[in-house]
Design a protein around this motif. Structure first.
Motif, PDB file in Angstrom:
ATOM      1  N   TYR A  35       0.687  -1.440  -0.121  1.00 15.30           N
ATOM      2  CA  TYR A  35      -0.003  -0.078   0.151  1.00 15.30           C
ATOM      3  C   TYR A  35       0.843   1.618  -0.046  1.00 15.30           C
ATOM      4  O   TYR A  35       1.961   1.468   0.571  1.00 15.30           O
ATOM      5  N   GLN A  37       0.560   5.057   1.088  1.00 10.63           N
ATOM      6  CA  GLN A  37      -0.005   6.436   2.254  1.00 10.63           C
ATOM      7  C   GLN A  37       0.685   7.593   1.565  1.00 10.63           C
ATOM      8  O   GLN A  37       2.054   8.081   1.926  1.00 10.63           O
ATOM      9  N   LYS A  41      -3.066  10.810   3.457  1.00 10.93           N
ATOM     10  CA  LYS A  41      -3.255   9.693   4.864  1.00 10.93           C
ATOM     11  C   LYS A  41      -3.793   8.966   4.432  1.00 10.93           C
ATOM     12  O   LYS A  41      -4.295   8.186   4.596  1.00 10.93           O
ATOM     13  N   PHE A  42      -3.870   8.619   2.530  1.00 12.79           N
ATOM     14  CA  PHE A  42      -4.998   7.816   1.844  1.00 12.79           C
ATOM     15  C   PHE A  42      -3.933   6.634   1.901  1.00 12.79           C
ATOM     16  O   PHE A  42      -2.856   7.013   1.261  1.00 12.79           O
ATOM     17  N   LEU A  43      -4.771   5.666   2.838  1.00 14.26           N
ATOM     18  CA  LEU A  43      -3.970   4.873   1.921  1.00 14.26           C
ATOM     19  C   LEU A  43      -4.651   3.771   1.242  1.00 14.26           C
ATOM     20  O   LEU A  43      -6.158   3.519   0.697  1.00 14.26           O
ATOM     21  N   ILE A  45      -4.317   1.074  -2.037  1.00 14.57           N
ATOM     22  CA  ILE A  45      -3.425  -0.220  -2.599  1.00 14.57           C
ATOM     23  C   ILE A  45      -2.877  -0.194  -4.197  1.00 14.57           C
ATOM     24  O   ILE A  45      -3.135   0.140  -4.660  1.00 14.57           O
ATOM     25  N   PHE A  90       3.029   0.405   3.194  1.00 14.84           N
ATOM     26  CA  PHE A  90       3.362  -0.404   4.118  1.00 14.84           C
ATOM     27  C   PHE A  90       3.012  -1.850   3.260  1.00 14.84           C
ATOM     28  O   PHE A  90       2.066  -1.972   1.879  1.00 14.84           O
ATOM     29  N   PHE A 104      -0.641  -5.089   9.054  1.00 13.92           N
ATOM     30  CA  PHE A 104       0.458  -4.384   8.629  1.00 13.92           C
ATOM     31  C   PHE A 104       1.314  -4.251   9.188  1.00 13.92           C
ATOM     32  O   PHE A 104       2.090  -4.751  10.019  1.00 13.92           O
ATOM     33  N   GLY A 105       2.408  -4.379   8.052  1.00 18.93           N
ATOM     34  CA  GLY A 105       3.961  -3.453   8.681  1.00 18.93           C
ATOM     35  C   GLY A 105       4.254  -2.468   8.923  1.00 18.93           C
ATOM     36  O   GLY A 105       3.174  -1.970   9.464  1.00 18.93           O
ATOM     37  N   PRO A 106       5.644  -2.107   9.677  1.00 18.09           N
ATOM     38  CA  PRO A 106       5.398  -0.749  10.449  1.00 18.09           C
ATOM     39  C   PRO A 106       5.752   0.786   8.956  1.00 18.09           C
ATOM     40  O   PRO A 106       5.617   1.648   9.845  1.00 18.09           O
TER      41      PRO A 106
ATOM     42  N   GLN B  38      -4.932   3.845  13.510  1.00 18.71           N
ATOM     43  CA  GLN B  38      -3.036   3.995  13.211  1.00 18.71           C
ATOM     44  C   GLN B  38      -2.906   5.563  13.985  1.00 18.71           C
ATOM     45  O   GLN B  38      -3.769   6.507  13.822  1.00 18.71           O
ATOM     46  N   LYS B  41       2.258   4.586  13.491  1.00 18.03           N
ATOM     47  CA  LYS B  41       3.206   3.844  12.889  1.00 18.03           C
ATOM     48  C   LYS B  41       1.991   3.163  11.475  1.00 18.03           C
ATOM     49  O   LYS B  41       0.810   3.119  10.981  1.00 18.03           O
ATOM     50  N   ALA B  42       1.797   1.736  11.460  1.00 19.87           N
ATOM     51  CA  ALA B  42       0.774   0.753  10.254  1.00 19.87           C
ATOM     52  C   ALA B  42      -0.183   0.751  10.833  1.00 19.87           C
ATOM     53  O   ALA B  42      -0.265   1.190  12.822  1.00 19.87           O
ATOM     54  N   PRO B  43      -1.388   1.098  10.243  1.00 18.41           N
ATOM     55  CA  PRO B  43      -2.976   0.902  11.268  1.00 18.41           C
ATOM     56  C   PRO B  43      -3.462  -0.356  11.998  1.00 18.41           C
ATOM     57  O   PRO B  43      -2.251  -1.325  11.099  1.00 18.41           O
ATOM     58  N   LEU B  88      -9.705   4.369  10.431  1.00 18.15           N
ATOM     59  CA  LEU B  88      -9.528   4.158   8.838  1.00 18.15           C
ATOM     60  C   LEU B  88     -10.419   3.938   8.760  1.00 18.15           C
ATOM     61  O   LEU B  88     -10.529   2.233   9.708  1.00 18.15           O
ATOM     62  N   LYS B  98      -8.892  -7.236  -1.948  1.00 20.08           N
ATOM     63  CA  LYS B  98      -8.382  -5.613  -2.231  1.00 20.08           C
ATOM     64  C   LYS B  98      -9.651  -4.940  -1.383  1.00 20.08           C
ATOM     65  O   LYS B  98     -10.470  -4.768  -0.897  1.00 20.08           O
ATOM     66  N   LEU B  99      -8.466  -3.688  -0.323  1.00 16.77           N
ATOM     67  CA  LEU B  99      -8.677  -2.796   0.827  1.00 16.77           C
ATOM     68  C   LEU B  99      -9.185  -1.760  -0.398  1.00 16.77           C
ATOM     69  O   LEU B  99      -8.184  -1.014  -0.474  1.00 16.77           O
ATOM     70  N   PHE B 101      -9.690   2.460   1.325  1.00 19.12           N
ATOM     71  CA  PHE B 101      -9.982   2.895   2.211  1.00 19.12           C
ATOM     72  C   PHE B 101     -10.546   3.708   2.106  1.00 19.12           C
ATOM     73  O   PHE B 101     -10.372   4.999   1.258  1.00 19.12           O
ATOM     74  N   GLY B 102     -10.807   4.871   3.517  1.00 20.15           N
ATOM     75  CA  GLY B 102     -10.973   6.361   3.557  1.00 20.15           C
ATOM     76  C   GLY B 102     -10.134   6.796   3.754  1.00 20.15           C
ATOM     77  O   GLY B 102      -9.467   6.163   4.412  1.00 20.15           O
ATOM     78  N   ALA B 103     -10.621   8.092   4.114  1.00 24.30           N
ATOM     79  CA  ALA B 103      -9.373   8.969   4.304  1.00 24.30           C
ATOM     80  C   ALA B 103      -9.321   9.452   5.469  1.00 24.30           C
ATOM     81  O   ALA B 103      -7.895   9.563   6.254  1.00 24.30           O
TER      82      ALA B 103
END
Lengths: 113, 111
Positions: A35, A37, A41-43, A45, A90, A104-106, B38, B41-43, B88, B98-99, B101-103
């Motif tokens: 992913y 970001q 902050k939008f994640l 894929i 990520f 998720f990874g860091p 989040q 760092k990671a979610p 999130l 496939k995910l 995400f929202g903002a």
């Protein structure tokens, strides 16, 4: 005993360079993801792999090439880096392609100068 | 195109308050909706919801899904400063896990 790990954590590089980010998971999962970001902050894929096979490629420029040597690893190679590639990347994994939680990874913070 | 909209975008509350975060979605072939927290760092995973009307709870957090109206809420009661984070919402649509995400909603809990 980290579940999903990424290296490096930080990467600062010049435009035009080629760089790789590595991801490993020790959860025994079949499916892995990348992913991006962005600064808002939008994640989003980028890719998913299942048992080393590409499943999702979300119209990512072909400067980005994922490589999965085995199902525990999914590396991301980026050629000819551009300023807009600056983001946090990520890696994530899930047990399978079925309805499974993703872990998720860091994250790897990439800054292209 | 699949879409996830979260509201509010940010929220500042005092410790002890109760907050409700909203997530509405449009997705082809809905499979599940997930909430993540989040911090730096990671979610980290909070909940996965697949069925309407069934509340999921974990301590002071709870969430429910309405598949008819296409939304979910995340409630946090008796908020603490440690709840400060970005929350999130993500939906899983077509096969392939496939995910989208929202903002996110930025929550800040003041002591």
């Amino acid at each position: 005993d980290t579940a999903v790990s990424q290296t490096p954590k930080y990467l600062v590089t010049q435009m035009g360079n080629d760089k790789s980010i590595k991801c490993e998971q020790n959860l025994g999962h079949d499916t892995m993801y990348w992913y991006k970001q962005d600064s808002k902050k939008f994640l989003k894929i980028m890719f998913s792999y299942n048992n080393k096979e590409l499943i999702i490629n979300e119209t990512v420029p072909n400067r980005f090439s994922p490589k999965s040597p085995d199902k525990a690893h999914l590396n991301l190679h980026i050629n000819s880096l551009e300023l807009g590639d600056s983001a946090v990347y990520f890696c994530a994994s899930s047990l399978s392609l079925a309805q499974e939680t993703q872990y998720f990874g860091p994250g790897t913070r990439l800054l292209v100068l | 195109e699949d879409k996830v909209v979260q509201s509010p975008l940010s929220l500042v509350v005092h410790e002890g308050d109760t907050v409700t975060l909203n997530c509405s979605y449009e997705v082809t072939n809905f499979r599940s909706l997930l909430w993540y927290k989040q911090e730096k760092k990671a979610p980290t995973f909070l909940f996965m919801l697949t069925s309407s009307g069934i509340e999921k709870k974990s301590g002071r957090l709870s969430s429910i899904l309405d598949k008819k109206e296409l939304f979910s809420i995340l409630n946090i009661t008796a908020t603490q400063t440690g709840d400060s984070a970005v929350y999130l919402c993500a939906v899983e649509g077509v096969w392939g896990n496939k995910l989208v995400f929202g903002a996110g909603t930025i929550l800040r809990v003041k002591s």
